[in-house]
Write a protein that holds these residues in place. Sequence first.
Motif, PDB file in Angstrom:
ATOM      1  N   MET A 109       0.828  -1.210   0.000  1.00  0.00           N
ATOM      2  CA  MET A 109       0.000   0.000   0.000  1.00  0.00           C
ATOM      3  C   MET A 109       0.862   1.260   0.000  1.00  0.00           C
ATOM      4  SD  MET A 109      -3.386  -0.932   2.199  1.00  0.00           S
ATOM      5  CE  MET A 109      -2.762  -2.069   3.423  1.00  0.00           C
ATOM      6  N   GLN A 110       1.975   1.225   0.708  1.00  0.00           N
ATOM      7  CA  GLN A 110       2.863   2.383   0.726  1.00  0.00           C
ATOM      8  C   GLN A 110       3.506   2.595  -0.641  1.00  0.00           C
ATOM      9  OE1 GLN A 110       5.542   1.657   3.987  1.00  0.00           O
ATOM     10  NE2 GLN A 110       4.135   2.537   5.487  1.00  0.00           N
ATOM     11  N   ALA A 111       3.774   1.513  -1.360  1.00  0.00           N
ATOM     12  CA  ALA A 111       4.411   1.623  -2.674  1.00  0.00           C
ATOM     13  C   ALA A 111       3.393   1.752  -3.804  1.00  0.00           C
ATOM     14  CB  ALA A 111       5.302   0.401  -2.918  1.00  0.00           C
ATOM     15  N   ALA A 112       2.098   1.702  -3.475  1.00  0.00           N
ATOM     16  CA  ALA A 112       1.020   1.804  -4.471  1.00  0.00           C
ATOM     17  C   ALA A 112       1.227   0.806  -5.612  1.00  0.00           C
ATOM     18  CB  ALA A 112       0.906   3.236  -4.995  1.00  0.00           C
ATOM     19  N   LEU A 113       1.413  -0.463  -5.257  1.00  0.00           N
ATOM     20  CA  LEU A 113       1.658  -1.496  -6.259  1.00  0.00           C
ATOM     21  C   LEU A 113       0.389  -2.056  -6.888  1.00  0.00           C
ATOM     22  CD1 LEU A 113       4.501  -3.480  -4.463  1.00  0.00           C
ATOM     23  CD2 LEU A 113       4.711  -1.791  -6.293  1.00  0.00           C
ATOM     24  N   GLY A 114      -0.744  -1.662  -6.375  1.00  0.00           N
ATOM     25  CA  GLY A 114      -2.012  -2.149  -6.899  1.00  0.00           C
ATOM     26  C   GLY A 114      -3.124  -1.765  -5.941  1.00  0.00           C
ATOM     27  N   PRO A 115      -4.320  -2.321  -6.165  1.00  0.00           N
ATOM     28  CA  PRO A 115      -5.438  -1.982  -5.272  1.00  0.00           C
ATOM     29  C   PRO A 115      -5.193  -2.487  -3.851  1.00  0.00           C
ATOM     30  CG  PRO A 115      -6.066  -3.725  -6.803  1.00  0.00           C
ATOM     31  CD  PRO A 115      -4.702  -3.257  -7.211  1.00  0.00           C
ATOM     32  N   ALA A 116      -5.610  -1.699  -2.879  1.00  0.00           N
ATOM     33  CA  ALA A 116      -5.367  -2.033  -1.470  1.00  0.00           C
ATOM     34  C   ALA A 116      -6.121  -3.281  -1.029  1.00  0.00           C
ATOM     35  CB  ALA A 116      -5.744  -0.845  -0.588  1.00  0.00           C
ATOM     36  N   TRP A 117      -7.247  -3.587  -1.662  1.00  0.00           N
ATOM     37  CA  TRP A 117      -8.041  -4.737  -1.228  1.00  0.00           C
ATOM     38  C   TRP A 117      -7.302  -6.056  -1.442  1.00  0.00           C
ATOM     39  CZ3 TRP A 117      -8.847  -8.214  -5.062  1.00  0.00           C
ATOM     40  CH2 TRP A 117      -8.898  -7.757  -6.374  1.00  0.00           C
TER      41      TRP A 117
END
Length: 142
Positions: A109-117
Amino acid sequence: MTTIATTDASSPGRNLWRSARAVLLGLLAVFVLSLGADQLLHMLRVYPPWGVPMHDPGLNLLALSYRLAFGVVGGYVTARFAPCHALRHALALGAIGLALSALGAVAAMQAALGPAWYPVLLALSSIPTAWLGGVLYQRKRR
């Protein structure tokens, strides 16, 4: 008179090592299967290259689906090699999976690698999938 200490198969020290081995085998099964499937899908260009964020919900559902199945396999493997109390060992694997997945979720989530879900569901599914693997092993054994 000399007394010779012997270690039988039911000694606490021996079972501790066998327990650790069972959980590590389950963890290894999950890692190898997951990374192998990931690599195959990257090579087939279904997934974007490594290091590129994957925001497509469909691709994340695909990854979640096989990781759920591999979590069940890991629980089964752990239960199969547990020296006793197979389901407890599978649940220990699930707890370790929860901890590792939660750390991974924070990083993703910190690296915004994809959706948080996706990483959140992966973490939340760790214990139920390992439990199911343990239950399947116990049913097969009966």
